[in-house]
Design an enzyme around this catalytic site. Sequence first.
Site, mmCIF file in Angstrom:
data_model
loop_
_atom_site.group_PDB
_atom_site.id
_atom_site.type_symbol
_atom_site.label_atom_id
_atom_site.label_comp_id
_atom_site.label_asym_id
_atom_site.label_seq_id
_atom_site.Cartn_x
_atom_site.Cartn_y
_atom_site.Cartn_z
ATOM 1 N N LYS A 269 -9.171 1.478 15.002
ATOM 2 C CA LYS A 269 -7.966 2.300 15.176
ATOM 3 C C LYS A 269 -7.815 2.767 16.623
ATOM 4 O O LYS A 269 -6.695 2.849 17.138
ATOM 5 C CB LYS A 269 -7.988 3.489 14.206
ATOM 6 C CG LYS A 269 -7.892 3.086 12.739
ATOM 7 C CD LYS A 269 -6.580 2.382 12.432
ATOM 8 C CE LYS A 269 -6.349 2.151 10.954
ATOM 9 N NZ LYS A 269 -5.068 1.463 10.681
ATOM 10 N N TYR B 203 -13.945 1.606 11.305
ATOM 11 C CA TYR B 203 -12.529 1.985 11.194
ATOM 12 C C TYR B 203 -12.053 2.693 12.464
ATOM 13 O O TYR B 203 -10.992 2.376 13.011
ATOM 14 C CB TYR B 203 -12.376 2.884 9.969
ATOM 15 C CG TYR B 203 -10.974 3.254 9.576
ATOM 16 C CD1 TYR B 203 -10.213 2.418 8.754
ATOM 17 C CD2 TYR B 203 -10.414 4.453 9.977
ATOM 18 C CE1 TYR B 203 -8.933 2.780 8.359
ATOM 19 C CE2 TYR B 203 -9.141 4.823 9.592
ATOM 20 C CZ TYR B 203 -8.393 3.981 8.772
ATOM 21 O OH TYR B 203 -7.126 4.343 8.382
ATOM 22 N N ASP C 93 -16.216 2.370 4.371
ATOM 23 C CA ASP C 93 -16.912 3.518 4.965
ATOM 24 C C ASP C 93 -18.409 3.493 4.682
ATOM 25 O O ASP C 93 -18.858 3.063 3.619
ATOM 26 C CB ASP C 93 -16.331 4.833 4.415
ATOM 27 C CG ASP C 93 -14.903 5.087 4.879
ATOM 28 O OD1 ASP C 93 -14.401 4.324 5.723
ATOM 29 O OD2 ASP C 93 -14.301 6.078 4.402
ATOM 30 N N GLY D 103 -19.064 8.291 9.193
ATOM 31 C CA GLY D 103 -18.961 7.226 8.184
ATOM 32 C C GLY D 103 -17.903 6.182 8.498
ATOM 33 O O GLY D 103 -17.645 5.313 7.666
ATOM 34 N N GLY E 102 0.836 -1.208 0.000
ATOM 35 C CA GLY E 102 0.000 0.000 0.000
ATOM 36 C C GLY E 102 0.870 1.258 0.000
ATOM 37 O O GLY E 102 2.108 1.181 0.030
ATOM 38 N N ALA F 171 -1.118 -3.047 7.972
ATOM 39 C CA ALA F 171 -2.184 -3.480 7.055
ATOM 40 C C ALA F 171 -3.524 -2.911 7.505
ATOM 41 O O ALA F 171 -3.858 -2.957 8.689
ATOM 42 C CB ALA F 171 -2.258 -5.003 7.025
ATOM 43 N N GLN G 45 -14.806 9.836 12.961
ATOM 44 C CA GLN G 45 -15.071 10.387 11.622
ATOM 45 C C GLN G 45 -16.434 9.901 11.154
ATOM 46 O O GLN G 45 -16.715 8.689 11.202
ATOM 47 C CB GLN G 45 -13.973 9.932 10.646
ATOM 48 C CG GLN G 45 -14.254 10.182 9.172
ATOM 49 C CD GLN G 45 -14.404 11.668 8.829
ATOM 50 O OE1 GLN G 45 -13.698 12.521 9.358
ATOM 51 N NE2 GLN G 45 -15.357 11.971 7.955
ATOM 52 N N ILE H 17 -7.755 -1.600 5.982
ATOM 53 C CA ILE H 17 -8.727 -1.350 4.906
ATOM 54 C C ILE H 17 -9.801 -0.384 5.419
ATOM 55 O O ILE H 17 -9.920 -0.187 6.634
ATOM 56 C CB ILE H 17 -9.423 -2.654 4.443
ATOM 57 C CG1 ILE H 17 -10.149 -3.342 5.622
ATOM 58 C CG2 ILE H 17 -8.442 -3.595 3.788
ATOM 59 C CD1 ILE H 17 -11.080 -4.474 5.192
ATOM 60 N N THR H 18 -10.566 0.167 4.499
ATOM 61 C CA THR H 18 -11.761 0.938 4.884
ATOM 62 C C THR H 18 -12.986 0.309 4.228
ATOM 63 O O THR H 18 -12.892 -0.269 3.133
ATOM 64 C CB THR H 18 -11.689 2.414 4.407
ATOM 65 O OG1 THR H 18 -11.379 2.431 3.016
ATOM 66 C CG2 THR H 18 -10.663 3.213 5.177
HETATM 67 N N1 CAA Z 1 -21.055 15.445 8.941
HETATM 68 C C1 CAA Z 1 -22.402 15.544 9.017
HETATM 69 N N2 CAA Z 1 -23.218 15.051 8.089
HETATM 70 C C2 CAA Z 1 -22.685 14.433 7.046
HETATM 71 C C3 CAA Z 1 -21.273 14.287 6.894
HETATM 72 C C4 CAA Z 1 -20.451 14.831 7.902
HETATM 73 N N3 CAA Z 1 -19.113 14.751 7.843
HETATM 74 N N4 CAA Z 1 -21.026 13.606 5.753
HETATM 75 C C5 CAA Z 1 -22.231 13.330 5.199
HETATM 76 N N5 CAA Z 1 -23.210 13.835 5.988
HETATM 77 C C6 CAA Z 1 -24.639 13.754 5.763
HETATM 78 C C7 CAA Z 1 -25.030 14.245 4.381
HETATM 79 O O1 CAA Z 1 -25.159 15.636 4.355
HETATM 80 C C8 CAA Z 1 -26.352 13.539 4.181
HETATM 81 O O2 CAA Z 1 -27.357 14.186 4.942
HETATM 82 P P1 CAA Z 1 -28.880 14.272 4.416
HETATM 83 O O3 CAA Z 1 -29.318 12.841 4.229
HETATM 84 O O4 CAA Z 1 -29.588 14.991 5.501
HETATM 85 O O5 CAA Z 1 -28.790 15.019 3.134
HETATM 86 C C9 CAA Z 1 -26.146 12.210 4.861
HETATM 87 O O6 CAA Z 1 -25.058 12.392 5.789
HETATM 88 C C10 CAA Z 1 -25.775 11.121 3.891
HETATM 89 O O7 CAA Z 1 -24.594 11.499 3.221
HETATM 90 P P2 CAA Z 1 -24.088 10.715 1.968
HETATM 91 O O8 CAA Z 1 -25.070 10.876 0.837
HETATM 92 O O9 CAA Z 1 -22.707 11.078 1.717
HETATM 93 O O10 CAA Z 1 -24.247 9.241 2.492
HETATM 94 P P3 CAA Z 1 -23.454 7.981 2.317
HETATM 95 O O11 CAA Z 1 -23.922 7.133 3.448
HETATM 96 O O12 CAA Z 1 -23.547 7.454 0.936
HETATM 97 O O13 CAA Z 1 -21.871 8.341 2.501
HETATM 98 C C11 CAA Z 1 -19.899 8.565 3.745
HETATM 99 C C12 CAA Z 1 -21.389 8.762 3.715
HETATM 100 C C13 CAA Z 1 -19.502 7.155 3.308
HETATM 101 C C14 CAA Z 1 -19.491 8.778 5.154
HETATM 102 C C15 CAA Z 1 -19.184 9.539 2.786
HETATM 103 O O14 CAA Z 1 -19.591 10.825 3.120
HETATM 104 C C16 CAA Z 1 -17.690 9.448 2.913
HETATM 105 O O15 CAA Z 1 -17.032 8.660 2.233
HETATM 106 N N6 CAA Z 1 -17.069 10.236 3.819
HETATM 107 C C17 CAA Z 1 -15.631 10.221 4.052
HETATM 108 C C18 CAA Z 1 -15.262 9.332 5.200
HETATM 109 C C19 CAA Z 1 -13.785 9.445 5.445
HETATM 110 O O16 CAA Z 1 -13.251 10.491 5.794
HETATM 111 N N7 CAA Z 1 -13.052 8.336 5.295
HETATM 112 C C20 CAA Z 1 -11.637 8.355 5.466
HETATM 113 C C21 CAA Z 1 -11.035 7.350 4.524
HETATM 114 S S1 CAA Z 1 -9.270 7.497 4.472
HETATM 115 C C22 CAA Z 1 -8.764 6.848 5.918
HETATM 116 O O17 CAA Z 1 -9.511 6.272 6.657
HETATM 117 C C23 CAA Z 1 -7.323 7.022 6.250
HETATM 118 C C24 CAA Z 1 -7.175 7.701 7.532
HETATM 119 O O18 CAA Z 1 -6.806 7.044 8.516
HETATM 120 C C25 CAA Z 1 -7.405 9.135 7.665
#
Ligand code: CAA
Length: 248
Positions: free
Chosen positions: A159, A155, A96, A151, A16, A91, A149, A93-94
């Site tokens: 963590k 994870y 989310d 979603g 990765g 190692a 975080q 994965i996500t």
């Molecule tokens: N805060 C508040 N509300 C939120 C929000 C947030 N951060 N993100 C989304 N919402 C709300 C939306 O506005 C929406 O509200 P309404 O239904 O009232 O309109 C509702 O939540 C649904 O949002 P989505 O349509 O986006 O819904 P979803 O369920 O398909 O997706 C999600 C949600 C998967 C969390 C997507 O927003 C996402 O991928 N977010 C990023 C998550 C993230 O940061 N992951 C990190 C990956 S990298 C990693 O993990 C490495 C590391 O260590 C840092």
Amino acid sequence: MDKSNKRIVLVTGATGGLGTAMCKTLLKDGFKVVGNYITPEKAEKWTKQMNDEGFHIDLFKGDVSSYEDTGRMLKEIETKVGTIDTLVNNAGITRDGRLVNMKVEDWHAVINTNLNSVFNCTHQLLNGMIERKFGRIINISSVNGQRGQFGQTNYSAAKAGMHGFTKSLAMEVAKYGITVNTISPGYIGTDMVMAVPEKVLTQIVAQVPMGRLGGTHEVAHLVSFLASEETSFITGANYSINGGQHVY
Ligand code: CAA
């Protein structure tokens, strides 16, 4: 140690973004590095790319979410390369999604790969480290384990759990010359982070006082520092490396 008395470091999830940078930095810093992978096609490409760049690192296949397969892999490494001095539990994965929508398998996949893997690897290497009175265990956690975080219930739980593991094990093995530490990177420019929807990622980067993603090499240097002989009094610590996104 290997035949030339170099400390041997195992990096799980070596192919990765973070794992690759760790392997390169550790190799440059004089360690003997072995990597773990799970996807053969990715490993093949990775090895070719690394060889082209002058980095020669042996990769070993193993599913770190399985205790048995991890044990088999560790035995193979010890037979072919030597005893492992430093373990980097990298190692991860996500899967989310909001908890209301989360599939049971997405919960288990993340807990098994990100947290149970730490037990699977560490538990099977610990006796050897205790006998040799030396060990470095470095757990790669996340800012999202520190602050949560949207979603990422699976994870963040995994963590945060890693650091609980770190603190307890650090106390148990301090007297054997083994250190156990956590690194909690923020948003680093890896494929995992680039898979976050662009709009969401832009909002996240806007919360980072440095106004940018981290570089994989920045995390890799911290890993190499903690793997060194000189950090023998650092244990049970959690190093944040997040551009100021989460300070406390
Ligand atoms: N805060 C508040 N509300 C939120 C929000 C947030 N951060 N993100 C989304 N919402 C709300 C939306 O506005 C929406 O509200 P309404 O239904 O009232 O309109 C509702 O939540 C649904 O949002 P989505 O349509 O986006 O819904 P979803 O369920 O398909 O997706 C999600 C949600 C998967 C969390 C997507 O927003 C996402 O991928 N977010 C990023 C998550 C993230 O940061 N992951 C990190 C990956 S990298 C990693 O993990 C490495 C590391 O260590 C840092």
